[in-house]
Structure formats: C-alpha cells, structure tokens
Scaffold this active site. Sequence first.
Site, PDB file in Angstrom:
ATOM      1  N   THR A 180      -2.237   3.778   4.946  1.00 20.06           N
ATOM      2  CA  THR A 180      -2.612   4.581   3.776  1.00 20.06           C
ATOM      3  C   THR A 180      -3.791   5.495   4.068  1.00 20.06           C
ATOM      4  O   THR A 180      -4.736   5.108   4.765  1.00 20.06           O
ATOM      5  CB  THR A 180      -2.964   3.623   2.620  1.00 20.06           C
ATOM      6  OG1 THR A 180      -1.798   2.868   2.330  1.00 20.06           O
ATOM      7  CG2 THR A 180      -3.402   4.367   1.380  1.00 20.06           C
ATOM      8  N   GLU A 191       0.840  -2.901  -0.630  1.00 22.37           N
ATOM      9  CA  GLU A 191       2.165  -3.061   0.007  1.00 22.37           C
ATOM     10  C   GLU A 191       3.289  -2.539  -0.875  1.00 22.37           C
ATOM     11  O   GLU A 191       4.359  -3.133  -0.948  1.00 22.37           O
ATOM     12  CB  GLU A 191       2.429  -4.527   0.386  1.00 22.37           C
ATOM     13  CG  GLU A 191       1.434  -5.141   1.327  1.00 22.37           C
ATOM     14  CD  GLU A 191       1.173  -4.297   2.548  1.00 22.37           C
ATOM     15  OE1 GLU A 191       2.068  -3.554   2.972  1.00 22.37           O
ATOM     16  OE2 GLU A 191       0.034  -4.353   3.054  1.00 22.37           O
TER      17      GLU A 191
END
Lengths: 472, 190
Positions: free
Chosen positions: A148, A430
């Site tokens: 990310t 996630e």
Amino acid sequence: VCGDLVKERKKCSFDVQELVHLIDGGERGTKERREVENLVLSAEGFNNKDEVPEEYLSHKERYENAIRKACILYEILKKYAEKHDTMDAFKPSNKYRVTFGVVKDISPFMLHMGMFVPTILNQSDPDQMSEWLPKAMSMGIIGTYAQTELGHGTFLRGLETTATYDPSTEEFVIHSPSLTAYKWWPGGLAHTANHCIVVAQLYTKGECYGVHPFFVQIRDTETHMPLPGVKVGEIGPKMGFQTANNGFLGFEHFRIPRRNMLMKNAQVLKDGTYIKSKNEKLTYGTMVFVRVLIVTDVAYELARAGTIAVRYSAVRHQSQPKPGEPEPQILDYVTQQHKLFIGVATSHIFRVTGYWLWDSYSKVIKDVGKGNMDQLPELHAIACCLKAVCSRDAAARIEEFRLACGGHGYMASSNLPIINGIVTATITYEGEYTVLMLQTARFLVKAWKQATMGNAMTPTVSYLVKFSKNDR
Amino acid sequence: VAWENTPSGIISGFEAIAAGKTKAAYESLHNYEKTGMDYEDAWNNASVQLVNASEAHCRAIITSVSWQEMVRHATNSSPNLAPVLLQMAELYLIYWALEKRGDLLMYSTITREDIAKLQVRYEELLALLRPNAVGIVDAFDIRDEILNSTLGAYDGRVYERLMEEALKSPLNAEPVNQSFHKYLKPLMMK
C-alpha cells in the site's frame, strides 16, 4: 473465586473439557496449546506484577517494550517449534494466540510471520526460497510486506513505485517518483524490519508489465541504519494497533540485484526479457492466505471479548425488578442474553467456517501446484466476502459486548477497547470491506449468467441454479 | 418453495435472498447498460445492489457451512454437549433470519406467523443457553494473562481488580499533582 461464578459453573450441563478439546481440534491440540502457554507465560521478562501497565507508557516506550517482549517470545516459540513441523504453525488451529499474554496490543513482528514469510513461500523460486526462507524463519532477517502507498491502496494497478531493470548492471532500480508513491502502513516497517517485500511497477526494455514483488533490504543488518537511497520512518498513532510499528518507505533510485525479483511466477532474464506468469492470479496467493486466516482470528477475538462480557455479566448485579428481592445478575436479563449469546455463538460459527475455508484453501493450492487453476476464482470470491463479512460482524459483536459491560466496558483495563481496536482494523486491512464485496460480486454476476444458461456450477454457487429456472 | 421453520429451511431462505439479490443486481447492471452506459458506469450505478448481493451470498455460505459443521461436531460429541452445540448453531441461524426478516419476506415464502414463531424459538434458545453461558465461555479456555481484563478473569474478582488497576495510574503516585500549584491555585486565587 466469586460465588456467582461458582454457582454458574455448578449449573453447567456438559463437560467443559470436552468442548475445550473440540475447540482445540482434539485433546492433543489442547495439550500442545497449554504447553506453549505455560512455557511462555512462566518465562522471565513477562507479566511482572510491578510493571507499569502498557497504557501508561509513552508511544516510544510502548514500542520498545513490545519489541523486548516479542524477542523473548520468539526465542521461546522457536525452541518449541523446532520439535514441530514448521508449516503446522500456519494452520489456524495451531496459531499461538499466547502472544496476547505478552503484548497487549499487536506484535511488531506480526507482518514478518503473517506476510513476509508466506510471500517468500508462495512467490519465490526454489533457489530464492533456499536463500531467504531459513534467514527469515530464524529471524536472521526481519521483514514486512510493503504494498500500500500513501496515494493508492486497493487499486493495485495505480501503485506508483517503479522497479526499472538495468541490463548493463543486471539490477532493478527501485524508485518512488512522488510523495504519494511512498509505501504507507506496513506493520514493522518503521523501525523493526531490515528487509521487505516491495510491490512495484516492473519496467523492462521500456515496457511496463504491471506490479510485481521484490525482495529489498532497507536497513544495514549491523547498524540498522537505513541504506542510502531509502527513506523510512513511522506513520504515528492510530485508532488501535499502537505497537504494530506501521511505517512509511520511499526510494531514491535504489538498486537491487535482478535475482531479488520474486520469480516463482513471472521472470526477467539477464538481457531484460520478460517472461510472463502462466497465471497472473497466482500472485494473489498471499493475500488470499491472509484473508483466510482473518476469519479464525476474529473468531478468537470474539471468544476473548465474549469470555470477558459473559463472566462480568454473571458477577454484576443490577436493579430491583421485584420489590424486596435482591438485585439479579445482569445475565438474567433477556436483553443482556440477546447481546451476549449471539456473539458467543458467532465465535463458534466463524471458527468452524474459518477451518472449512482453510481446508478449501489448502485443497485449491494443492491443485494449483498440479497446474489446475479451476477452483481459484471461486476460492478468491469466497475468501473475499468471508473476510469482509466476518470482520465487520465481529466488530459489531465486540462493540455489543462492550456495551453489555456498561461503563466498566469502556475502561481500558477491561481490555474490550483494545480488542475492539484490533478487530475494527481487520475490516480495512488486507482488502477493505466494500472493495472485497465488489470482488465477490464480479464472480456472482458471472455465476448468475452461467446459472441462467443452465450450465454446471461450482459448489458455493450451485444453489443459484434452482432459483434461476424462471430466467432460463 | 414452501417455507419450513427449520434450520435447513432458514438456510434455503438465505439462498433465496442471495439468488434474488444477485438477480436484481444483475438485471440492474444490464438495465443501466441498455440506456447506453458503458459497463464500468453501469457497474458503479449498480454497486450498492452488488454489495448487497455479495453480503447475502456470504450469509448463505456461512449459515450452510456452519450448520453442517456444527451438526458434524454434535454427532461426534457426548449427549450432554451435542444439544449445546446445536442450540448455538440454531441461535445463529434464527438471529440472522430475524435480522433479515424483510429480505426473507421479499425473496422467500416466509409468513408473518413464521416470523413470530422464530421469535418465540429465539427466546427459548436464549433461556436454554442461559445456564451454560459461563461454562461455554470457560471452554474457550483463555488464560487470564491472555484475556488481560479486569472484568473477565476466571475468579470473577471484578471490583477488586478494577481498583487494583486504577491504583496503578501514575497520577495516583502522589496525592497532589504539581498542576495544582502551577495552574489551579493561581486560577482560584484570582
């Protein structure tokens, strides 16, 4: 022991130990779990009664304390694991939950075993695995998973970090072209990890081939100083997860050897030729693996919060519905039972569903190893929606447990706020709730079309056939 | 399909909801496309319904898998434990049937009378589980050190622990905090 609990335990109509064994997956499971708990919780350095509670420590002290304890814990678990099959440690039933007895919040090593090691296992070729895995398993290197970025999370194709192959030196140049390209969030990245899996856009021979994973050393293993060309630090306090050591990471034309690209699937040859993965879906293996485990993780958190709220509700007495009679236990109020029992039942439901999902995952991964990818889309779809719904339901149930404990449930010492913080985070990490639900929806839309055409369906959507008859 | 007020009937009901919502989302997606929208815009417009369909599908899977697994565990358990496992599994099914009663009324043949019966059964299950509540959570077998809670320890010394923990607050280390002399007193003296 409080008299109310003694009475409650006398009332119980079944053998508690029988249910303990069932939850542990058998008597042997209980024995092993208790062995690990005894080993860890009797070790020196933990649970000193004179210790200042973690909540009163500064942000920095809290991290340092968590690292200290996580290192002692690792040593103990390592010795124990040497007697056991390494892969057993990843099975949901065998996950050593004892960590919570050591670090109240989250271990800074969470991503090392949770993402770094599984990615090496799933995405490196045999030579890479033999080089990196032993070091990672022995903590010779400490890793995390950096995907990310500040500007992009869910939309993987939007990631900005680049890995450009230079055939003259046989190296990749890792670069963060903007502020929004900085990696943001990985647990343990800030001051714990010295290596990480970096997900970056692969460029070779002037072409972009999309995101791929790279094994990158970010700190000197002797001095722990960030390597030249690496900017790394901590992102600051969050809603929960204070000891996770979440970090940011940027690169300035940082070079790594060609063989540091994880090459089980796609590859880049010495001359820069790109060899495409046989199946691009294989690279999502680690994400699916973690989502599968989250279902049993939240089942366990429900068990912790449920235990707290039910025992408290047996001890707490309140009001006087019948004049002249003593205050009843709050557990006798049906509204309280309504708040509590569904949460306790949900823990069991999510545990058995999580184990079923783990078995499905193991079977599909075995098939994938033999070259059969047929079940992969179905597994992906079911893992997405189960992770999303179970994490969100669990957070709602835990909030209900907190409310069931009245004002005392709001106390940090009840531990319900910390459990709440841990579970709330699972809704987002996630794979964020809505995004995952839309992934499942893509599978469902295709499935519905198949059902209306009268085609054979995979098991989890076979029920659609009987409801699509009118559309056929 | 005639409604059955049984666990398998409820599971079929959840499948009916999932199928109904999937069909509605699918049709909505294609209706948007028919207006000339490209697929991505149609997808965006239908996305609330698509998320609802996924949630319904997930609930159909959870209810069906968990019931099957809990029945399997009950079959292999003693006559004392088996009914408790089934009570929890049934409670879960009925809780969600009642939560989703609107959807069931839309997509299955359930009636108001069936829902009233489910409500009664839900309350029966709460009463059946009540005597075993502490035993059930004891069976999670979570040590006090892992629970980390003043409210949930095995011995139930709730109030004593709350006070013990409160006394650990660094503010309690001295009877008067320096802020009194620095700020409060000057304020009071003004």
